[in-house]
Scaffold this motif. Structure first.
Motif, PDB file in Angstrom:
ATOM      1  N   ALA A  88      32.131  22.760  -4.223  1.00 26.62           N
ATOM      2  CA  ALA A  88      32.934  23.396  -3.179  1.00 26.62           C
ATOM      3  C   ALA A  88      34.186  24.058  -3.747  1.00 26.62           C
ATOM      4  O   ALA A  88      35.002  24.584  -3.009  1.00 26.62           O
ATOM      5  CB  ALA A  88      33.339  22.348  -2.141  1.00 26.62           C
ATOM      6  N   GLY A  95      36.504  22.402  -5.459  1.00 31.34           N
ATOM      7  CA  GLY A  95      37.618  21.471  -5.364  1.00 31.34           C
ATOM      8  C   GLY A  95      38.050  20.942  -6.715  1.00 31.34           C
ATOM      9  O   GLY A  95      37.272  20.875  -7.661  1.00 31.34           O
ATOM     10  N   SER A 120      37.767  26.437   3.144  1.00 32.78           N
ATOM     11  CA  SER A 120      36.382  26.362   3.626  1.00 32.78           C
ATOM     12  C   SER A 120      35.751  24.990   3.387  1.00 32.78           C
ATOM     13  O   SER A 120      34.702  24.689   3.936  1.00 32.78           O
ATOM     14  CB  SER A 120      35.555  27.432   2.914  1.00 32.78           C
ATOM     15  N   ALA A 121      36.356  24.177   2.544  1.00 34.88           N
ATOM     16  CA  ALA A 121      35.746  22.890   2.190  1.00 34.88           C
ATOM     17  C   ALA A 121      36.592  21.701   2.651  1.00 34.88           C
ATOM     18  O   ALA A 121      36.363  20.576   2.220  1.00 34.88           O
ATOM     19  CB  ALA A 121      35.517  22.812   0.683  1.00 34.88           C
ATOM     20  N   GLU A 127      36.612  20.083   5.496  1.00 36.79           N
ATOM     21  CA  GLU A 127      35.847  19.034   6.180  1.00 36.79           C
ATOM     22  C   GLU A 127      35.030  18.205   5.201  1.00 36.79           C
ATOM     23  O   GLU A 127      34.863  16.996   5.377  1.00 36.79           O
ATOM     24  CB  GLU A 127      34.947  19.649   7.257  1.00 36.79           C
ATOM     25  N   LEU A 128      34.551  18.856   4.153  1.00 39.77           N
ATOM     26  CA  LEU A 128      33.800  18.121   3.136  1.00 39.77           C
ATOM     27  C   LEU A 128      34.694  17.052   2.498  1.00 39.77           C
ATOM     28  O   LEU A 128      34.294  15.886   2.352  1.00 39.77           O
ATOM     29  CB  LEU A 128      33.289  19.079   2.057  1.00 39.77           C
ATOM     30  N   TRP A 170      35.323  14.243   4.998  1.00 37.15           N
ATOM     31  CA  TRP A 170      34.098  13.440   5.159  1.00 37.15           C
ATOM     32  C   TRP A 170      34.009  12.441   4.005  1.00 37.15           C
ATOM     33  O   TRP A 170      33.780  11.251   4.203  1.00 37.15           O
ATOM     34  CB  TRP A 170      32.886  14.383   5.156  1.00 37.15           C
ATOM     35  N   MET A 171      34.200  12.938   2.795  1.00 36.14           N
ATOM     36  CA  MET A 171      33.993  12.067   1.632  1.00 36.14           C
ATOM     37  C   MET A 171      35.097  11.021   1.512  1.00 36.14           C
ATOM     38  O   MET A 171      34.821   9.851   1.250  1.00 36.14           O
ATOM     39  CB  MET A 171      33.888  12.924   0.369  1.00 36.14           C
ATOM     40  N   SER A 194      36.814   9.770   3.917  1.00 45.68           N
ATOM     41  CA  SER A 194      36.652   8.777   4.981  1.00 45.68           C
ATOM     42  C   SER A 194      35.437   7.892   4.721  1.00 45.68           C
ATOM     43  O   SER A 194      35.452   6.701   5.020  1.00 45.68           O
ATOM     44  CB  SER A 194      36.534   9.456   6.344  1.00 45.68           C
ATOM     45  N   TYR A 200      37.230  12.302  11.500  1.00 46.52           N
ATOM     46  CA  TYR A 200      36.622  11.665  10.324  1.00 46.52           C
ATOM     47  C   TYR A 200      37.109  10.236  10.067  1.00 46.52           C
ATOM     48  O   TYR A 200      36.372   9.417   9.535  1.00 46.52           O
ATOM     49  CB  TYR A 200      36.842  12.539   9.081  1.00 46.52           C
TER      50      TYR A 200
END
Lengths: 454, 442
Positions: free
Chosen positions: B81, B83, B103-104, B106-107, B110-111, B113, B218
């Motif tokens: 992504a 990062g 753009s990343a 939420e990724l 997610w990770m 959390s 999240y």
């Protein structure tokens, strides 16, 4: 709304990225100036790139460029070394000098309100250093002592030996700090002569990035550097050609370090110059092989085998032919296994296990999507623009980076791997416990390990 | 302190606390299309016990190996992504961060959390054992195989008694790491890695309302854990302790260490200034005397090592070839004496003020990474309970006076309450200060 944990969230479209405008100027004395407006924080950064680095050291005077750069903040005009340090502190400035193989870079960061004073101080230091004998003898002694201390530092021993093994007597074959014999033989007059012929406005580029307009930044640069006289001096000769760096075969070299808990390891060979048209393909290939955490080499040596805290590969870029290298510090008992696994990875990407399209996509995505964060601070921006001057790249280089990387194909990655990675002629260097690693390394089938002193 | 107030540095933010106790802090900075995601867990090696050291740091490794709903390495999706990813552990806290393109975001959430709420199903014995090997390699590379690398271990052991949470190194004892069992690792996670012991900061190109909504989405349903007890401990020295280490070094080095005011306590900022005026730059007193004028030494460092429970002030001087640590100690002591008697000069205070003002501003240049704006907001929130502490932090330095610096130095830098450590080349114990006792280190 609750998170959907059945799959990872999708990545959105890449945000738009535009590199700030670079404006070119030439001062009356020939100094190239690049200005970039950067308004995030009221800070200004000056980066002065002087065309001449460690490769400009005369034979027998290895370390001359570095000691010259070190002398730059040791006094100017009526200011002693202590006064200079005081003046920098009073501007809240951060100052730094870096000697590369091809160029020497000076950086000064200060608050916008001190921009003019910072520029003047930097100009005084770089263009009119005092270079007194007492300062020189103190600085030379500190460098000699530092060279002595470096013998205790396994990574430094590895770096120095690796360059020598790669380049031999070529001007690229030594670290910027040089050798004890050469530094010990260097005189103050030689520093002055080196400074006179190397530090010239026509052979330098000044990048100014900060929270001012282009016109203001240019004015600050001109007032500080406009009076730097261009006193001729000869254009440095181009380096002797290195050839393709081909060695007849592989070899293993050990620098003994009795009782060492870890082996400091380098594997590599000469490869290609920075200005190669294959540069972007090489970046992508290297990202697959060892340029990032999830690369093959680190996943194998660290995550699968637990041999090391980290392993990576890269090119030590220069204007001339640069070496490809793999580096890691590995547990002594795992040394030979780590070498074998490393060589196997270098071999695999050339043919038996070429980069897959998935690996290629991962490598490209990580190189391109994260690109904007390299240009967050004025210092990052200024240093990046200085790289353009160092390698003669166009001002559009940063804008073109992402599309150029995206255009790299699987076939190109395979081609550059075959052309520029070659374990069959690689030098494996191990700085480690000779008694423990010699026999296992000898049993790898790469010939008897050669022993060289640190 | 007289100062030239050169900037109005500010770090604005908004903060909310989720129902499960997770603090969420948002700072908007729209200059570059990236967002920094930064999480602090208020757990470090201070929360370990003798005989089982190295947990918090080993966790930093395990947290990248996978979680229940992403049973694979964390680096791949985040690097794909675009990062940048890292983490670090010290005595007091552990931090994890990503800098991702917008753009990343939420990724990354997610990770982060998933490993906060659902790490343990992914911590298998195989992963645990590999990462333990990686940590043992890290320990060899950064301490055992590095000149003077064992000095800090010897200093901490001498400053803090066995049982004190700062007695051991964060990397842990090699024997403890080898003896560590998977079930101990699981228990440690349950105690410390949950929303009530964590703080999330988001800084960058994001709208605050959306940031809070995403944090809720999240992290909101992760179960609240029990806030772990606050660790307290005290330590003091009753005398001057003289110790020595043999090491693979060319030049002997002298370390001096003192207990000093805890981070943010009265006197902490003053000791920070003392560190600068003794050892930072050619104008500093010890550099000028020992390296520049008398050429007894190759280098000098002096700094206040600010920590949550108790700080220490550390001074180190490497001898020039042929020079003795005894002579160096004599010069250092006379400089310390002079500082304790006369305090700093006006010029020194002005210089320090200029440095402080500019460096607080430089700290505002990056949203992410170690020391970036997101990391600072979490530091202030976790250690002060107040993300707005940036301004007060700066004020601590602005309030410092020459007399205050002098009095603090006099109180802290006592000759009869300190640790002196001589690190000497192997087989050359005679180069240590007289009366030094050889300390074993593993």
């Amino acid at each position: 709304m609750r998170a959907d944990r059945s799959r990872l969230p999708r990545i959105g479209p890449d945000p738009a990225f535009a590199f700030p405008e670079i404006v070119r100027h030439t001062l009356g004395n020939g100094l190239q100036v690049r200005t970039v407006e950067h308004t995030t924080v009221p800070v200004v950064t000056f980066v002065l790139l002087v065309d001449g680095g460690a490769a400009g050291d005369p034979r027998g005077r290895e370390g001359l460029a570095a000691i010259t750069a070190d002398m730059v903040d040791e006094g100017t005009g009526g200011l002693t070394a202590i006064d200079v340090s005081d003046a920098l502190a009073r501007l809240g400035a951060v100052y730094d000098a870096d000697v590369g193989a091809d160029a020497t870079t000076f950086m000064l960061m200060t608050l916008s309100r001190f921009a003019a004073r910072g520029a003047t101080l930097l100009a005084d230091l770089v263009t009119r250093p005092a270079l007194t004998e007492p300062d020189f003898s103190r600085v030379r002694q500190l460098r000699l002592d530092r060279l002595k201390q470096m013998k205790d530092l396994a990574p430094a021993v590895a770096e120095r030996t690796f360059l020598r093994l790669m380049y031999g007597d070529h001007p690229y074959g030594h670290l910027a700090i040089g050798t004890a014999d050469a530094v010990g033989a260097t005189s103050r007059d030689e520093v002055e002569a080196f400074h006179r012929r190397t530090f010239r406005p026509r052979a330098a580029t000044l990048v100014v990035a900060g929270a001012h307009t282009h016109a203001e930044l240019l004015d600050i640069a001109d007032r500080a550097f406009g009076a730097w006289p261009d006193e001729g001096g000869e254009t440095p000769l181009p380096h002797a050609p290195i050839g393709n760096g081909a060695r007849p075969g592989a070899r293993i070299v050990i620098v003994p370090r009795e009782g060492a808990a870890q082996s400091e390891m380098r594997i590599g060979h000469l490869a290609v110059a920075r200005n190669t048209p294959s540069y972007h393909a090489l970046l992508v290939m290297n990202a697959v092989l060892g340029g990032q955490f999830v690369s093959r080499v680190n996943m194998k040596l660290r995550e699968e085998k637990g041999y090391t805290y980290g392993a990576r590969t890269g090119f030590d870029w220069r204007r001339g032919i640069a070496p490809f290298y793999l580096q890691a510090s590995v547990h002594t008992a795992a040394t030979a296994d780590a070498v074998r696994d490393s060589l196997a990875e270098l071999d695999a990407i050339r043919g038996s296990r070429p980069a897959s399209s998935e690996e290629l996509e991962l490598a490209k995505a990580s190189l391109t999507r994260g690109y904007p964060r390299n240009f967050e601070t004025a210092q990052q921006v200024a240093r990046s623009v200085a790289q353009l001057a160092l390698y003669g790249l166009p001002d559009t280089y940063f804008e073109e980076f992402v599309p150029t990387v995206h255009a790299v194909t699987v076939d190109e990655v395979s081609r550059v791997a075959q052309q520029y990675i070659d374990p069959a002629r690689a030098t494996t260097l191990v700085v480690g416990d000779h008694a423990a690693v010699s026999d296992p390394l000898g049993a790898l089938g790469l010939g008897l390990p050669q022993v060289v002193p640190p | 302190m007289r100062y030239d107030r050169v900037v109005s540095a500010a770090l604005p933010f908004a903060k909310r606390t989720l129902a499960n106790g997770l603090d969420v802090i948002v700072h908007e900075d729209h200059h570059v299309p990236v967002v920094a995601v930064n999480i602090w867990y208020h757990v470090g090696s201070k929360d370990e016990r003798p005989g089982s050291t190295g947990f918090a740091h080993l966790f930093e490794h395990l947290m990248f190996e996978g979680s229940e709903h992403h049973h694979a390495g964390y680096f791949q999706p985040l690097q794909q992504a675009g990062g940048l990813v890292n983490g670090s552990t010290n005595t007091d806290r552990t931090n994890y961060w990503e800098v991702v393109p917008t753009s990343a975001l939420e990724l990354a959430l997610w990770m982060e959390s998933d490993r906060m709420g659902y790490l343990l199903p992914a911590v298998t014995s195989e992963r645990f054992e590999t990462q333990r090997d990686v940590v043992l390699n890290e320990r060899r590379q950064n301490y055992e195989n590095r000149p003077y690398g064992m000095a800090m271990m010897a200093l901490l052991a001498a400053l803090f008694p066995p049982g004190h949470p700062y007695h051991w190194m964060t990397i842990g004892d090699a024997a403890d790491l080898r003896a560590m069992r998977l079930e101990d690792v699981h228990a440690f996670f349950r105690a410390y890695y949950h929303p009530a012991n964590a703080s999330l900061a988001l800084a960058g190109d994001i709208d605050s309302a959306r940031a809070f909504a995403l944090a809720e989405q999240y992290f909101g349903d992760l179960p609240a854990g029990e806030r772990p007890p606050h660790v307290t401990a005290s330590a003091s020295l009753a005398r001057e302790a003289r110790t020595m280490l043999e090491d693979r070094v060319e030049m002997p080095r002298l370390y001096m260490a003192w207990h000093s005011p805890a981070m943010f306590d009265e006197g902490d900022a003053e000791m920070d200034l003392v560190g600068d005026l003794l050892g930072s730059g050619k104008t500093s007193r010890l550099y000028k005397t020992l390296v520049y004028d008398q050429r007894l030494a190759l280098d000098v460092s002096a700094y206040q090592n600010s920590r949550e429970l108790s700080s220490f002030f550390l001074l180190a001087v490497t001898a020039a070839p042929g020079q003795s640590l005894t002579d160096i100690a004599t010069v250092v002591d006379s400089e310390l004496q002079r500082l304790a008697e006369d305090g700093p000069t006006v010029a020194e205070m002005e210089r320090a003020a200029a440095q402080v003002e500019s460096h607080f501003l430089y700290r505002l240049q990056s949203v992410g990474g170690f020391g970036g704006k997101s990391d600072q907001l979490n530091a202030y929130n976790v250690l002060r309970g107040n993300p707005a502490y940036f301004a007060e932090d700066l004020e601590r330095y602005r309030r410092a006076t020459p007399d205050g610096v002098r009095d603090t130095a006099r109180r802290v830098l006592r000759f009869d309450r300190r640790v002196l450590l001589s690190v000497v080349p192997r087989g050359q114990q005679a180069l240590a200060l007289s009366g030094s006792e050889l300390v074993p280190v593993a």
